[in-house]
Design a protein around this motif. Structure first.
Motif, PDB file in Angstrom:
ATOM      1  N   ILE A  95      46.258  33.388  46.854  1.00 16.63           N
ATOM      2  CA  ILE A  95      46.002  34.967  46.983  1.00 16.63           C
ATOM      3  C   ILE A  95      46.915  35.807  47.111  1.00 16.63           C
ATOM      4  N   THR A 112      39.355  43.792  50.949  1.00 12.38           N
ATOM      5  CA  THR A 112      38.299  44.521  49.967  1.00 12.38           C
ATOM      6  C   THR A 112      37.892  45.842  50.120  1.00 12.38           C
ATOM      7  N   ARG A 166      36.564  44.498  41.651  1.00 18.28           N
ATOM      8  CA  ARG A 166      35.888  43.433  40.979  1.00 18.28           C
ATOM      9  C   ARG A 166      36.148  42.444  42.160  1.00 18.28           C
ATOM     10  N   TRP A 167      37.264  42.292  42.732  1.00 14.63           N
ATOM     11  CA  TRP A 167      37.409  41.313  43.791  1.00 14.63           C
ATOM     12  C   TRP A 167      36.643  41.313  44.918  1.00 14.63           C
ATOM     13  N   SER A 168      36.236  42.438  45.413  1.00 12.26           N
ATOM     14  CA  SER A 168      35.257  42.805  46.501  1.00 12.26           C
ATOM     15  C   SER A 168      33.815  42.379  45.907  1.00 12.26           C
ATOM     16  N   VAL A 171      45.549  36.003  41.883  1.00 14.45           N
ATOM     17  CA  VAL A 171      44.936  34.679  42.095  1.00 14.45           C
ATOM     18  C   VAL A 171      45.589  33.621  41.353  1.00 14.45           C
ATOM     19  N   LEU A 212      40.838  45.501  42.765  1.00 14.58           N
ATOM     20  CA  LEU A 212      40.258  45.361  44.196  1.00 14.58           C
ATOM     21  C   LEU A 212      38.753  45.558  44.008  1.00 14.58           C
ATOM     22  N   VAL A 216      43.113  40.561  39.230  1.00  9.65           N
ATOM     23  CA  VAL A 216      41.787  41.152  39.547  1.00  9.65           C
ATOM     24  C   VAL A 216      41.705  42.563  40.064  1.00  9.65           C
ATOM     25  N   VAL A 242      44.392  42.459  43.101  1.00 10.39           N
ATOM     26  CA  VAL A 242      44.692  40.932  43.502  1.00 10.39           C
ATOM     27  C   VAL A 242      45.235  39.970  42.563  1.00 10.39           C
ATOM     28  N   TYR A 258      47.996  40.323  47.411  1.00  5.83           N
ATOM     29  CA  TYR A 258      47.223  41.406  47.231  1.00  5.83           C
ATOM     30  C   TYR A 258      48.622  42.562  47.180  1.00  5.83           C
TER      31      TYR A 258
END
Length: 113
Positions: A19, A111, A47-49, A30, A45, A43, A28, A21
């Motif tokens: 990962i 997040t 959607r990642w959260s 991945v 932030l 992704v 993010v 950031y």
């Protein structure tokens, strides 16, 4: 890399999946270490959260075919000049290591709010 969590100088966290950031764009990245040629999934932030919340609640189940698991959460695949994948393909051990790190708070600093 399975099950070990480290940070390297360029900011990649390895806990099953890799990962990274980027603060500037709140993005993010991945990828699975076993398939670095596949590249990164990008992704937002937000959607990642939501993704991490779903993992912690046991509500996210990746698609599985044989020994491969597909995690399709990349919502920024076609934003910008460089195209990214909207998914990563990994194996059960890598996924389980990632889920364990996520549930134990290993990514809570990445997040929203």
């Amino acid at each position: 890399m399975m099950g070990r969590e480290t940070s390297n100088p360029i900011g990649v966290i390895c806990a099953g999946l890799e990962i990274q950031y980027q603060h500037r764009g709140q993005v993010v990245y991945v990828r699975t270490p076993a398939d670095a040629d596949h590249g990164w999934m990008r992704v937002s932030l937000a959607r990642w959260s939501r993704f991490l919340g779903a993992i912690k609640a046991g509500a996210f189940i990746p698609q599985q075919e044989g020994d491969e698991l597909t995690v399709a959460i990349g919502d920024l695949a076609h934003v910008g000049i460089v195209k990214f994948s909207s998914y990563v393909v990994t194996d059960r051990n890598t996924w389980d290591a990632f889920v364990q790190a996520a549930k134990s708070g290993g990514f809570d600093h990445l997040t929203e709010g």
